[in-house]
Design an enzyme around this catalytic site. Sequence first.
Site, mmCIF file in Angstrom:
data_model
loop_
_atom_site.group_PDB
_atom_site.id
_atom_site.type_symbol
_atom_site.label_atom_id
_atom_site.label_comp_id
_atom_site.label_asym_id
_atom_site.label_seq_id
_atom_site.Cartn_x
_atom_site.Cartn_y
_atom_site.Cartn_z
ATOM 1 C CG ASN A 211 35.792 44.777 40.439
ATOM 2 O OD1 ASN A 211 35.146 44.859 41.485
ATOM 3 N ND2 ASN A 211 35.977 43.632 39.806
ATOM 4 C CE1 TYR B 174 42.810 45.536 41.460
ATOM 5 C CE2 TYR B 174 41.034 45.467 39.844
ATOM 6 C CZ TYR B 174 41.693 44.917 40.927
ATOM 7 O OH TYR B 174 41.238 43.744 41.484
ATOM 8 C CB THR C 158 33.166 44.129 44.120
ATOM 9 O OG1 THR C 158 32.977 44.923 42.938
ATOM 10 C CG2 THR C 158 31.815 43.951 44.792
ATOM 11 C CD GLU C 159 38.197 42.097 41.406
ATOM 12 O OE1 GLU C 159 39.202 42.539 40.795
ATOM 13 O OE2 GLU C 159 37.521 41.142 41.009
ATOM 14 C CG ASN C 160 41.089 49.807 45.504
ATOM 15 O OD1 ASN C 160 41.426 50.338 46.570
ATOM 16 N ND2 ASN C 160 41.557 50.221 44.339
#
Length: 442
Positions: free
Chosen positions: A296, A298, A351-353
């Site tokens: 993940n 950000y 898996t997250e952005n």
Amino acid sequence: MKRLSLPKHSPLLSKDFTFGVATASFQIEGGAADRLPCIWDTFCAQDDKIADNSNGLIACEHYTRWPQDIELIDSLGVDAYRLSISWPRVMHQDGSLNPLGVKFYTDLLDELKRRNIKAFVTLYHWDLPQYLEDQGGWLNRNTAYEFAHYTDLISKAFGDRVYSYSTLNEPFCSSYLGYEIGVHAPGIVGREFGRKAAHHLLLGHGLAMQVLAKNSPQTLNGIVLNFTPCYPVTQSDADLKATAFADDYINHWYMRPVMTGKYPDIIEQLPAEQRPDIHPGDMEIIAQPLDYLGVNFYTRLHYQASADDFYDERPHQGLLTDIGWEIYPQALTELLVSLNEKYTLPPIYITENGAAMADKMIDGKVNDSDRIAYYQQHLNALHNATEQGVVIHGYFAWSLMDNFEWAEGYSKRFGIVYVDYPTQQRTVKASGLAYSSLITSR
């Protein structure tokens, strides 16, 4: 319409590359009457913990609206949906399964399978049952074994419906934010707690991986870690040393034991009361072989030397998202390349952005061109990492829809789908249309 584009030869444009969207149970489900209370229910009920004094009791009403939401996911043309299971929804306090909660997920998973959408299931995305927190939560070693028990029962109940399991989502957030600085549930503050909670989380991961290897060997089984790359304010020896410590404390404290069975060497610099309680055999359990690693990403952070601590974290700078995080896509490339150099990596999935932006609905549309720019930059940063030898198997946009953004409540919107909370109406944003167009044009 603004579009997303990648170089024509990019491996991200292969049909074998997995594109998906992601959510988490507490953030979207609501349906609180049909589950046990969790630590976030308790945290939300306290004054001044959530920015807008909201809670997750209703959220996006996904618990009742899930058929329409799966239809929405399908309409985007994605290959996969990453969702999390609400531990307090599927388990009774006596350690038995709750059939009502299990049926909610098996019905949903059956529908995903019918539509040929791969289910990436996260077993723990922060919503620990409150009865376990009452016994010490992740500061209690027994919680790791309770997690393994829950994993055993739920993986048997799900059978062949799941494509991939991740044990934990972002144990850094659970341990550091929840048990060290207290800005997330359960809101415990103290340096003497954070590493202990982290160790029990990682032990739970290892125990759960052993269970999954036995119960669900056909699924991709792994863990999802978040990384915030650390950059020095200057190139002075003091700032470089402080930044390296921060990187180990924030990032490699979770990555290194999972990959190598050892904590970073900085463990020797911590006072005895701040170190985890490591039992014989723990590190071997934690370092179970991974079928994949979820990453993940950000933003990044800057660090400098501190007169009275190991490091000093500086405020975000430059172009910021609506949540106040710097937009610096190059850090994603540099992170992945550095991980590839430092470790023998399993298959990698992002898996997250994604990004929180100050979205406005105008004439029934949300023209979030700033979010499209964020995705454009980060997908190409991901491509740049593949050019430098990093093998990436998939990418999940965070998030499918606007939702309960933890301590920020409903004040920050990360979705590629806009949620009007009073009516629960969903509207695909321009970013969602652009993401769908990229995926379906491969």
